[in-house]
Scaffold this active site. Structure first.
Site, PDB file in Angstrom:
ATOM      1  N   HIS B  38       0.821  -1.204   0.000  1.00 34.31           N
ATOM      2  CA  HIS B  38       0.000   0.000   0.000  1.00 34.31           C
ATOM      3  C   HIS B  38       0.863   1.266   0.000  1.00 34.31           C
ATOM      4  O   HIS B  38       0.574   2.222  -0.703  1.00 34.31           O
ATOM      5  CB  HIS B  38      -0.968  -0.018   1.190  1.00 34.31           C
ATOM      6  N   LYS B 102     -10.103  -7.179   7.518  1.00 35.17           N
ATOM      7  CA  LYS B 102     -10.891  -7.272   8.739  1.00 35.17           C
ATOM      8  C   LYS B 102     -10.849  -5.959   9.500  1.00 35.17           C
ATOM      9  O   LYS B 102      -9.905  -5.175   9.354  1.00 35.17           O
ATOM     10  CB  LYS B 102     -10.400  -8.414   9.626  1.00 35.17           C
TER      11      LYS B 102
END
Lengths: 283, 197
Positions: B38, B102
């Site tokens: 990322h 999550k």
């Protein structure tokens, strides 16, 4: 040590599995909470059957050794490190150690101060406690210095209760709820976390020898489950599987409440060794 | 509960129909990406493959090589919110169809999801074996310089279960649970603890 660490990564302790089964029965039928716990239970069964990691985050290895201070301690340290390197190669432990200066993964799960091995001299048989603690839940662990005006927590058991409930609320599902809390009241900034983690070795169904702490554990567990954070933070009746609280003497000026958050996949075992250094019994 | 079967890469019309609370079963090609990926993509690094419509899975798998073949031995989701500083930019620049992980994500990501047509899929944290069984094949690995858990793994999955917790219409289950539990916490704070109860 190889067998011990291998089992810790692949077989969830019985008391934790039982707590998850009980939680499934408590949740509403076909709710997200029930289905989430159901997937968790299926995964636990699979990992044990296939001998593969319960979670892909095989955690940081924490080892506590209690025993007589003699030369065997060096042998134990070596065998722990050897086992960790071998299990990393076998894919039972993930490459979980990064040097913060070079940002390079050490690739074998060992590094500066890693693994953490603590020794406590005890005049008795050698006991090894081992825990694989996931990074997600470790990030949710926290320490409060009382008094804390934000949550109006004073230096008493009511203040402690507020800290613990706030920690559960702040964590939401991010520590992989339903979690288990190890808590330390008192101590210093360093010992607080270690003693809090030590509480996580206690079996979920044990009883705190201190009546005050036993009552606090019971109250906080019940109330945390009323927060409705639920499994994975998706709502539901099960936010925690257990709360274990210990205490340590404090400096008169300090009052710390340290909460070590452990995910549902709380992986820890305690064994006693015989004189040859082999596992004599699982505790 | 009805389960919606979806395939990655996801089409825009499928994404638009997904709503918070939908249980989905995902098949198709997905990529993994966590902290290093990322950071790399958000700071201008070139994606090694076209990510449009794909599911980006926040996951650092355990992988071993067996007889020259990659084998995933555990592959559950990691905490997504760590990617909050980067995710919105990656969504608007590279147009993935879904982010899977999550714990949910924040405001910036939610906005980008509404603007670009993207959803957040919540997989069960820690259920590494159950989820690894849904991985049919490792198609390839990119950006290996980040180390094994942090590399970009291209995977083919079948019937991976997840819950839509942020949709492309601005809704978030995580906000709902946060607000609800915040009110409940206030209520609990008004019941002080005493040993003699």
């Amino acid at each position: 040590m190889y067998d011990l660490i291998r089992k810790t990564s692949t077989v969830l302790p019985e008391d934790v599995t039982l707590a998850i089964k009980k939680a499934i029965a408590r949740e509403e039928k076909s709710s997200v909470a029930e289905q989430t716990l159901d997937i968790i239970l299926k995964s636990i069964v699979l990992s044990s059957k296939n001998g593969l990691p319960i979670c892909q985050d095989t955690g940081t290895v924490l080892v506590m050794i209690e025993g007589r201070p003699d030369k065997s301690i060096f042998h134990l340290e070596k065998s722990i490190k050897d086992a960790i390197r071998k299990l990393t190669k076998e894919g039972i432990l993930r490459q979980n150690c990064v040097c913060p200066l070079t940002e390079k993964n050490t690739l074998d799960n060992t590094g500066k101060y890693v693994p953490q091995i603590h020794f406590e001299p005890v005049n008795g048989p050698t006991r090894i406690s081992i825990m694989l603690k996931g990074g997600g839940s470790e990030n949710m662990s926290t320490q409060y210095s009382l008094p804390n005006s934000k949550i109006q927590a004073g230096r008493d058991m009511e203040g402690v209760r507020r800290c613990i409930l706030d920690a559960v609320f702040q964590a939401q599902g991010k520590g992989c709820a339903p979690g288990i809390l190890g808590v330390c009241i008192g101590g210093d900034r360093a010992s607080g976390y270690l003693i809090a983690k030590k509480q996580l070795f206690r079996k979920l169904d044990d009883k705190n020898p201190s009546p005050v702490l036993a009552a606090l554990e019971k109250t906080v567990l019940k109330q945390a489950n009323e927060l409705n954070v639920g499994p994975m933070g998706l709502g539901g009746k099960t936010t925690l599987l257990g709360v274990k609280i210990g205490h340590a003497g404090r400096h008169p000026a300090c009052y710390f409440v340290t909460v070590s958050y452990s995910c549902w996949a709380t992986r820890r075992y305690v064994v006693e060794l015989n004189q040859k250094g082999e596992i004599k019994k699982w505790i | 509960m009805d389960i919606k079967h979806i395939t990655s890469p996801l089409q825009q019309e499928v994404i638009k129909k997904l709503a918070v609370g939908d249980m989905v079963s995902i098949s198709g090609r997905i990529v993994t990406g966590r902290d290093q990926i990322h950071k790399y993509l958000a700071s201008g690094g070139n994606p090694p493959i076209d990510l449009s419509g794909l599911v980006i899975y926040h996951c650092g798998p355990v992988v071993i090589k067996e007889k020259g073949q990659w084998k995933i031995t555990a592959a559950g989701p990691t905490t997504s919110v760590r990617e909050e500083p980067y995710q919105a930019e990656i969504i608007s620049k590279l147009r993935p169809g879904a982010i899977m992980g999550k714990g949910g994500m924040g405001e910036k990501t939610r906005k980008a999801m509404s603007e670009c047509g993207c959803v957040y899929l919540h997989a069960t944290g820690g259920a590494a074996q159950y989820l690894a069984e849904c991985i049919v094949k490792v198609e390839g690995v990119y950006l290996e310089q980040f180390g094994q858990p942090e590399s970009m793994w291209l995977l083919t999955i079948k019937d991976l279960p997840a819950l839509v917790t942020m949709d492309s219409h601005g809704n978030s289950l995580h906000d709902t649970v946060l607000n609800d539990s915040s009110k409940r916490l206030e209520g609990l704070f008004s019941q002080p603890f005493s040993v003699r109860k």
